[in-house]
Design a protein around this motif. Structure first.
Motif, PDB file in Angstrom:
ATOM      1  N   LEU A   1       0.830  -1.203   0.000  1.00 30.25           N
ATOM      2  CA  LEU A   1       0.000   0.000   0.000  1.00 30.25           C
ATOM      3  C   LEU A   1       0.859   1.244   0.000  1.00 30.25           C
ATOM      4  O   LEU A   1       0.613   2.197  -0.738  1.00 30.25           O
ATOM      5  N   ARG A   2       1.893   1.183   0.878  1.00 36.34           N
ATOM      6  CA  ARG A   2       2.789   2.349   0.956  1.00 36.34           C
ATOM      7  C   ARG A   2       3.470   2.591  -0.400  1.00 36.34           C
ATOM      8  O   ARG A   2       3.528   3.710  -0.895  1.00 36.34           O
ATOM      9  N   LEU A   3       3.954   1.502  -0.982  1.00 35.22           N
ATOM     10  CA  LEU A   3       4.610   1.599  -2.286  1.00 35.22           C
ATOM     11  C   LEU A   3       3.640   2.165  -3.332  1.00 35.22           C
ATOM     12  O   LEU A   3       3.957   3.097  -4.088  1.00 35.22           O
ATOM     13  N   LEU A   4       2.415   1.602  -3.326  1.00 30.13           N
ATOM     14  CA  LEU A   4       1.405   2.039  -4.282  1.00 30.13           C
ATOM     15  C   LEU A   4       1.097   3.519  -4.101  1.00 30.13           C
ATOM     16  O   LEU A   4       1.007   4.276  -5.077  1.00 30.13           O
ATOM     17  N   LEU A   5       0.976   3.913  -2.822  1.00 32.64           N
ATOM     18  CA  LEU A   5       0.675   5.312  -2.532  1.00 32.64           C
ATOM     19  C   LEU A   5       1.734   6.221  -3.130  1.00 32.64           C
ATOM     20  O   LEU A   5       1.438   7.188  -3.848  1.00 32.64           O
ATOM     21  N   GLY A   6       2.981   5.846  -2.878  1.00 34.40           N
ATOM     22  CA  GLY A   6       4.085   6.658  -3.400  1.00 34.40           C
ATOM     23  C   GLY A   6       4.046   6.736  -4.913  1.00 34.40           C
ATOM     24  O   GLY A   6       4.125   7.815  -5.512  1.00 34.40           O
ATOM     25  N   VAL A   7       3.885   5.556  -5.533  1.00 36.18           N
ATOM     26  CA  VAL A   7       3.878   5.511  -7.003  1.00 36.18           C
ATOM     27  C   VAL A   7       2.732   6.357  -7.569  1.00 36.18           C
ATOM     28  O   VAL A   7       2.915   7.148  -8.497  1.00 36.18           O
ATOM     29  N   LEU A   8       1.530   6.197  -6.975  1.00 33.02           N
ATOM     30  CA  LEU A   8       0.374   6.923  -7.507  1.00 33.02           C
ATOM     31  C   LEU A   8       0.512   8.428  -7.346  1.00 33.02           C
ATOM     32  O   LEU A   8       0.172   9.197  -8.252  1.00 33.02           O
ATOM     33  N   VAL A   9       1.027   8.842  -6.179  1.00 29.14           N
ATOM     34  CA  VAL A   9       1.215  10.285  -5.968  1.00 29.14           C
ATOM     35  C   VAL A   9       2.216  10.836  -6.988  1.00 29.14           C
ATOM     36  O   VAL A   9       1.987  11.868  -7.632  1.00 29.14           O
ATOM     37  N   LEU A  10       3.304  10.106  -7.159  1.00 29.76           N
ATOM     38  CA  LEU A  10       4.312  10.560  -8.132  1.00 29.76           C
ATOM     39  C   LEU A  10       3.748  10.600  -9.546  1.00 29.76           C
ATOM     40  O   LEU A  10       3.960  11.547 -10.288  1.00 29.76           O
ATOM     41  N   LEU A  11       3.027   9.547  -9.911  1.00 30.07           N
ATOM     42  CA  LEU A  11       2.421   9.506 -11.244  1.00 30.07           C
ATOM     43  C   LEU A  11       1.472  10.685 -11.446  1.00 30.07           C
ATOM     44  O   LEU A  11       1.462  11.315 -12.500  1.00 30.07           O
ATOM     45  N   SER A  12       0.681  10.979 -10.417  1.00 29.74           N
ATOM     46  CA  SER A  12      -0.262  12.100 -10.509  1.00 29.74           C
ATOM     47  C   SER A  12       0.486  13.399 -10.771  1.00 29.74           C
ATOM     48  O   SER A  12       0.117  14.185 -11.661  1.00 29.74           O
ATOM     49  N   LEU A  13       1.538  13.598  -9.962  1.00 31.84           N
ATOM     50  CA  LEU A  13       2.285  14.844 -10.125  1.00 31.84           C
ATOM     51  C   LEU A  13       2.970  14.889 -11.491  1.00 31.84           C
ATOM     52  O   LEU A  13       3.003  15.925 -12.160  1.00 31.84           O
ATOM     53  N   ALA A  14       3.499  13.723 -11.907  1.00 31.00           N
ATOM     54  CA  ALA A  14       4.161  13.666 -13.216  1.00 31.00           C
ATOM     55  C   ALA A  14       3.159  13.988 -14.326  1.00 31.00           C
ATOM     56  O   ALA A  14       3.464  14.711 -15.274  1.00 31.00           O
ATOM     57  N   TRP A  15       1.971  13.449 -14.195  1.00 27.24           N
ATOM     58  CA  TRP A  15       0.908  13.731 -15.173  1.00 27.24           C
ATOM     59  C   TRP A  15       0.641  15.229 -15.242  1.00 27.24           C
ATOM     60  O   TRP A  15       0.541  15.814 -16.318  1.00 27.24           O
ATOM     61  N   GLY A  16       0.545  15.810 -14.047  1.00 21.53           N
ATOM     62  CA  GLY A  16       0.297  17.256 -14.002  1.00 21.53           C
ATOM     63  C   GLY A  16       1.378  18.009 -14.742  1.00 21.53           C
ATOM     64  O   GLY A  16       1.103  18.885 -15.573  1.00 21.53           O
ATOM     65  N   ALA A  17       2.628  17.644 -14.459  1.00 16.88           N
ATOM     66  CA  ALA A  17       3.740  18.350 -15.092  1.00 16.88           C
ATOM     67  C   ALA A  17       3.715  18.161 -16.600  1.00 16.88           C
ATOM     68  O   ALA A  17       3.815  19.122 -17.378  1.00 16.88           O
ATOM     69  N   LEU A  18       3.533  16.893 -17.021  1.00 15.05           N
ATOM     70  CA  LEU A  18       3.548  16.593 -18.458  1.00 15.05           C
ATOM     71  C   LEU A  18       2.391  17.283 -19.172  1.00 15.05           C
ATOM     72  O   LEU A  18       2.572  17.939 -20.217  1.00 15.05           O
ATOM     73  N   ALA A  19       1.194  17.179 -18.590  1.00 12.61           N
ATOM     74  CA  ALA A  19       0.018  17.764 -19.237  1.00 12.61           C
ATOM     75  C   ALA A  19       0.153  19.281 -19.304  1.00 12.61           C
ATOM     76  O   ALA A  19      -0.120  19.893 -20.342  1.00 12.61           O
ATOM     77  N   ALA A  20       0.614  19.872 -18.200  1.00 14.69           N
ATOM     78  CA  ALA A  20       0.756  21.328 -18.176  1.00 14.69           C
ATOM     79  C   ALA A  20       1.781  21.774 -19.217  1.00 14.69           C
ATOM     80  O   ALA A  20       1.572  22.753 -19.948  1.00 14.69           O
ATOM     81  N   PHE A  21       2.867  21.013 -19.302  1.00 16.61           N
ATOM     82  CA  PHE A  21       3.906  21.351 -20.275  1.00 16.61           C
ATOM     83  C   PHE A  21       3.357  21.261 -21.708  1.00 16.61           C
ATOM     84  O   PHE A  21       3.560  22.142 -22.538  1.00 16.61           O
ATOM     85  N   THR A  22       2.639  20.168 -21.956  1.00 19.19           N
ATOM     86  CA  THR A  22       2.061  19.980 -23.288  1.00 19.19           C
ATOM     87  C   THR A  22       1.113  21.122 -23.637  1.00 19.19           C
ATOM     88  O   THR A  22       1.203  21.725 -24.711  1.00 19.19           O
ATOM     89  N   VAL A  23       0.205  21.405 -22.688  1.00 19.46           N
ATOM     90  CA  VAL A  23      -0.760  22.475 -22.935  1.00 19.46           C
ATOM     91  C   VAL A  23      -0.031  23.784 -23.208  1.00 19.46           C
ATOM     92  O   VAL A  23      -0.347  24.524 -24.150  1.00 19.46           O
ATOM     93  N   ASN A  24       0.982  24.029 -22.379  1.00 17.42           N
ATOM     94  CA  ASN A  24       1.740  25.261 -22.530  1.00 17.42           C
ATOM     95  C   ASN A  24       2.359  25.363 -23.927  1.00 17.42           C
ATOM     96  O   ASN A  24       2.287  26.396 -24.587  1.00 17.42           O
ATOM     97  N   GLN A  25       2.956  24.266 -24.372  1.00 14.74           N
ATOM     98  CA  GLN A  25       3.590  24.260 -25.691  1.00 14.74           C
ATOM     99  C   GLN A  25       2.589  24.588 -26.794  1.00 14.74           C
ATOM    100  O   GLN A  25       2.805  25.476 -27.602  1.00 14.74           O
ATOM    101  N   TYR A  26       1.500  23.842 -26.803  1.00 16.85           N
ATOM    102  CA  TYR A  26       0.526  24.019 -27.887  1.00 16.85           C
ATOM    103  C   TYR A  26      -0.152  25.375 -27.797  1.00 16.85           C
ATOM    104  O   TYR A  26      -0.367  26.042 -28.800  1.00 16.85           O
ATOM    105  N   SER A  27      -0.468  25.747 -26.577  1.00 15.04           N
ATOM    106  CA  SER A  27      -1.203  26.993 -26.419  1.00 15.04           C
ATOM    107  C   SER A  27      -0.330  28.180 -26.794  1.00 15.04           C
ATOM    108  O   SER A  27      -0.796  29.122 -27.440  1.00 15.04           O
ATOM    109  N   SER A  28       0.967  28.140 -26.436  1.00 10.98           N
ATOM    110  CA  SER A  28       1.795  29.288 -26.791  1.00 10.98           C
ATOM    111  C   SER A  28       2.073  29.300 -28.294  1.00 10.98           C
ATOM    112  O   SER A  28       2.143  30.368 -28.903  1.00 10.98           O
TER     113      SER A  28
END
Lengths: 337, 455
Positions: B40-67
């Motif tokens: 559970l602890r491992l899963l929690l860590g992985v999921l939190v990291l994945l969520s944050l990574a998604w945020g970073a990747l999606a925000a970066f992508t949006v930023n690129q296309y939008s600019s």
């Protein structure tokens, strides 16, 4: 003979056959003028015209080689028949009459000789008056019977030779080199070569401009004079299409002087009072109206027109209007015979 | 966090109370402790990291296309439009100056106004383009410098010509020729260069804003994260016999919403930007090219009359004929290319009319030349400037108006579609960041609650 020639040339001015016929017509006429009796009668066929030309060819060449060694540009033209100019059947004048207009090669930029007046949109000047006199002699009035072609100096000779124009009136000097390719009318104006500089220039003649840039139009006698002028270092010729282009360059400080006929320089000076004409007149430039060697009868006709102009004050009136006073006596017409 | 009322929690919580099987229970608990909470602890860590990574990747992508999309609208296109406008204004000024002195007599006030407006507009645009940063870009900066240096010289020569013409001097025509030479040999090539460079740059930016690979990677990552969340949820359900973990549910919902928004925004923007290109900038460019060539042909028609050579093989008439064949219509010619590019767009009306009216102008030109070649120069000039139905002047005015109509319509389409494309990304960047934070929080909360049940 003339009727026959006319019929042939009426087949189409642009076709090669017609051109050949036109050349032949000229040859035949010249031969006739030289006293050859081998003329085709009225209604003569093309073959007869050709034969007549062949038989007179040798004589014609002889006539010319006799004239060339003793070339006097002011006395190289053909004497007109006595009396008023007459449009004879089959002549080039008749051809022009049938066309309804005379095609004249003129300058659009030689102030007071031949120029396009931007105020009223008309060609005007001393040269233009000569053309109008010729047109008036053919049509009764020049109005609506002249097609002006504004050509540059280097286009004058080829345009006359290839029949683009009937006549050139463009401050054109008669000289022996040009006489080999063109016929000229009698002298209608006498110009001299001089130099135009800015008012503050210290130059006094071409001799004082060694190593400097001097402008003239391409294909003009002036360009030849500049490039061969005996001064060290040599003058640097700047060739342009028109003399007004020279004045633009002089105003922009790109050249030191313009050298050409005083007639043209006076026109440039009139457009820019910050210039002056300097030096003694040299290298006389007799002006003639240039006509193709194929139409000697037209040369004679034009000479008759000029004779009339000299006699009835037309020449003096034009001179007064475009060149100024005092009005000298017109150049005396001299002919080759 | 320790207090729990769920069934699973009670079952596990009952363990310590059964003291009779302490050793067995201890072993089992130890095993459980080593397996489930650890995982559970491992899963929690992985999921939190994945969520944050998604945020970073999606925000970066949006930023690129939008600019990139905003660049198309806000930076590139105005400069590109300016370059086209400068090119047009200069060609028009030169054509107007040549035509103004055709008749002889006083120039028409309207002609003078048109010339002045062209010069003024071109000057302002050159200044604006320089200020907008055109000056910092290699090629454009050189072209802009050429334009701003030579435009005053050109205008000066035209005014000198005008002053000489007003005095009836043929010197005016020489200055006019000099000015026209400067325009054709220096100013127009620089404007053309800049226009071509700006168009290439616009195409590159548009391609960046509509490019597929990057967004596909992002969407794939988003889908992968949703799958991970689903599998985590299923694993958790099996382990803990709970139907749903609300934390993971919230995280999954946030992931789905952000991913869907991203996909919809991108698809919308791409559609809009492609429309802006196909129904906007492409027809505008093709029409502008034809317009400028037509202006040059018209200037040559005027110069043929000014030079008054009347020679069918003269340089000016030859230039006119060259420009006429470049215009078409016919396969590969400017007019046909423009008509094809404009087909189905708002610019189509103007382009089709231009093809029709160009032919009318050619016919009027032939008539004009016939007049001039048969010693009726006055009638030829009247036709060149006239407004009658068969006059060359009127025919060219019509053709010019067709180009203007088409270009204006194309530009409007471009502006509307490109802004719509850029607007599609509005608010998406903060939204995907917020969604990522919600996902991380949801995962952490949902799994922590499970973890707490093991204490």
């Amino acid at each position: 003979m003339r009727t026959g020639a006319r019929r042939v040339s009426g087949n189409g001015k642009r076709s090669a056959a017609a051109r050949a016929a036109a050349i032949l017509m000229g040859t035949v006429l010249l031969a006739g003028a030289a006293g050859c009796s081998a003329a085709a009668g009225p209604g003569a066929s093309l073959t007869q015209v050709l034969d007549a030309a062949k038989s007179s060819g040798a004589k014609r060449t002889t006539t010319h080689t006799q004239v060339t060694p003793a070339c006097d540009p002011t006395a190289a033209s053909l004497r007109p028949p006595p009396g008023a100019p007459r449009v004879t059947a089959g002549s080039w004048m008749a051809h022009i009459q049938a066309r309804h207009y005379l095609i004249a090669g003129v300058s659009a930029s030689s102030f007071n000789f031949g120029y396009f007046n931007p105020i009223d949109g008309q060609f005007e000047g001393f040269d233009i008056d000569m053309i109008k006199a010729v047109a008036a002699a053919i049509f009764g009035t020049p109005d609506g019977h002249i097609q002006y072609k504004a050509i540059t100096d280097d286009e004058r000779q080829p345009d006359v030779m290839n029949g683009t124009v009937d006549i050139v009136a463009e401050t054109m000097t008669i000289n022996c080199k040009r006489l080999k390719f063109l016929d000229f009318s009698s002298v209608y104006f006498e110009a001299n070569t001089r130099v135009l500089v800015l008012k503050n220039s210290t130059a006094t003649s071409l001799a004082s401009l060694g190593g400097q840039k001097v402008c003239a139009t391409k294909g003009s006698t002036s360009a030849g004079i500049i490039s061969s002028y005996p001064v060290t270092p040599r003058l640097v010729l700047v060739p342009v299409p028109q003399f007004t282009d020279c004045l633009v360059k002089l105003q922009q400080g790109q050249i030191a002087a313009i050298s050409t006929d005083d007639a043209i320089l006076a026109g440039l000076r009139a457009q820019d009072p910050f210039t002056k004409v300097v030096g003694p007149p040299f290298d006389p430039q007799p002006y003639g109206l240039a006509i193709s060697k194929q139409h000697p009868e037209f040369v004679q006709f034009v000479n008759a027109v000029l004779a009339q102009e000299r006699a009835d004050n037309g020449w003096a009136t034009s001179y007064k209007k475009w060149v100024g006073t005092p009005v000298p006596a017109p150049p005396v017409a001299q002919y080759a015979d | 966090m320790a207090s729990t009322k769920t069934a699973a929690g009670a079952a596990v919580g009952a363990g310590p109370a059964a003291g009779g099987h302490a050793a067995a229970v201890a072993t089992r608990r130890f095993r459980l402790d080593r397996s489930t909470p650890g995982r559970l602890r491992l899963l929690l860590g992985v999921l939190v990291l994945l969520s944050l990574a998604w945020g970073a990747l999606a925000a970066f992508t949006v930023n690129q296309y939008s600019s990139a999309a905003s660049s198309v609208v806000a930076v590139r296109e105005p400069l590109s439009l300016d370059a086209q406008q400068i090119y047009h204004d200069l060609s028009d000024a030169n054509d107007t100056a040549a035509t103004a002195f055709l008749t002889g007599g006083l120039e028409q006030p309207a002609t003078r106004q048109r010339y002045l407006a062209d010069i003024q507009a071109a000057g302002t645009l050159i200044e604006t383009a320089t200020a907008q940063g055109g000056a910092t870009r290699g090629g454009a900066s050189k072209d802009l410098a050429t334009l701003s240096t030579n435009l005053p010289i050109y205008a000066g020569e035209v005014e000198t010509a005008r002053a000489d013409i007003r005095q009836g001097f043929p010197l005016g025509a020489a200055y006019l020729r000099e000015a026209s030479d400067l325009m054709r040999s220096t100013l127009l090539p620089a404007a053309n260069d800049m226009y071509a460079a700006e168009n290439a740059s616009l195409s590159a930016t548009s391609a960046q804003a509509t490019g597929l690979p990057f967004v596909i990677v992002t969407i794939a990552v988003g889908l992968a994260i949703i799958i991970v969340l689903a599998r985590a949820s299923r694993w958790l359900r099996r382990r803990t016999h709970r139907v749903l973990n609300s934390g993971l549910l919230i995280a999954a919902a946030a992931a789905v919403v952000s991913l869907a928004w991203l996909a919809v925004a991108y698809t919308g923007a791409r559609g809009d930007l492609l429309t802006a290109q196909s129904h906007g900038s492409a027809p505008v460019e093709a029409l502008a090219r034809a317009d400028i060539t037509a202006l040059q042909a018209h200037a040559d028609e005027s110069i043929t009359l000014i030079d008054n050579g009347g020679d069918p093989n003269g340089a000016d008439e030859k230039a006119y004929q060259r420009e006429k064949s470049a215009l078409g219509p016919g396969p590969g010619t400017l007019l046909t290319v423009a008509e094809t590019a404009a087909a189905g767009s708002q610019a189509s009306g103007g382009a089709t009319a231009a093809v029709r009216d160009a032919q009318a102008w050619y016919a009027a030109h032939v008539h004009l030349r016939t007049l001039d070649n048969s010693a009726d120069h006055t009638a030829a000039v009247e036709s060149a400037l006239g407004s009658g139905p068969n006059d060359a002047g009127a025919a060219f005015t019509k053709l010019s108006a067709d180009f203007a109509t088409g270009i204006t319509a194309g530009q409007a389409t471009f502006a509307a579609s490109a802004s719509a494309g850029a607007d599609a990304f509005t608010g998406l960047e903060p939204a995907v960041i917020a969604a990522a934070l919600v996902m991380a929080a949801g995962c952490a909360w949902g799994l922590s609650r499970r973890l707490a049940e093991y204490r």
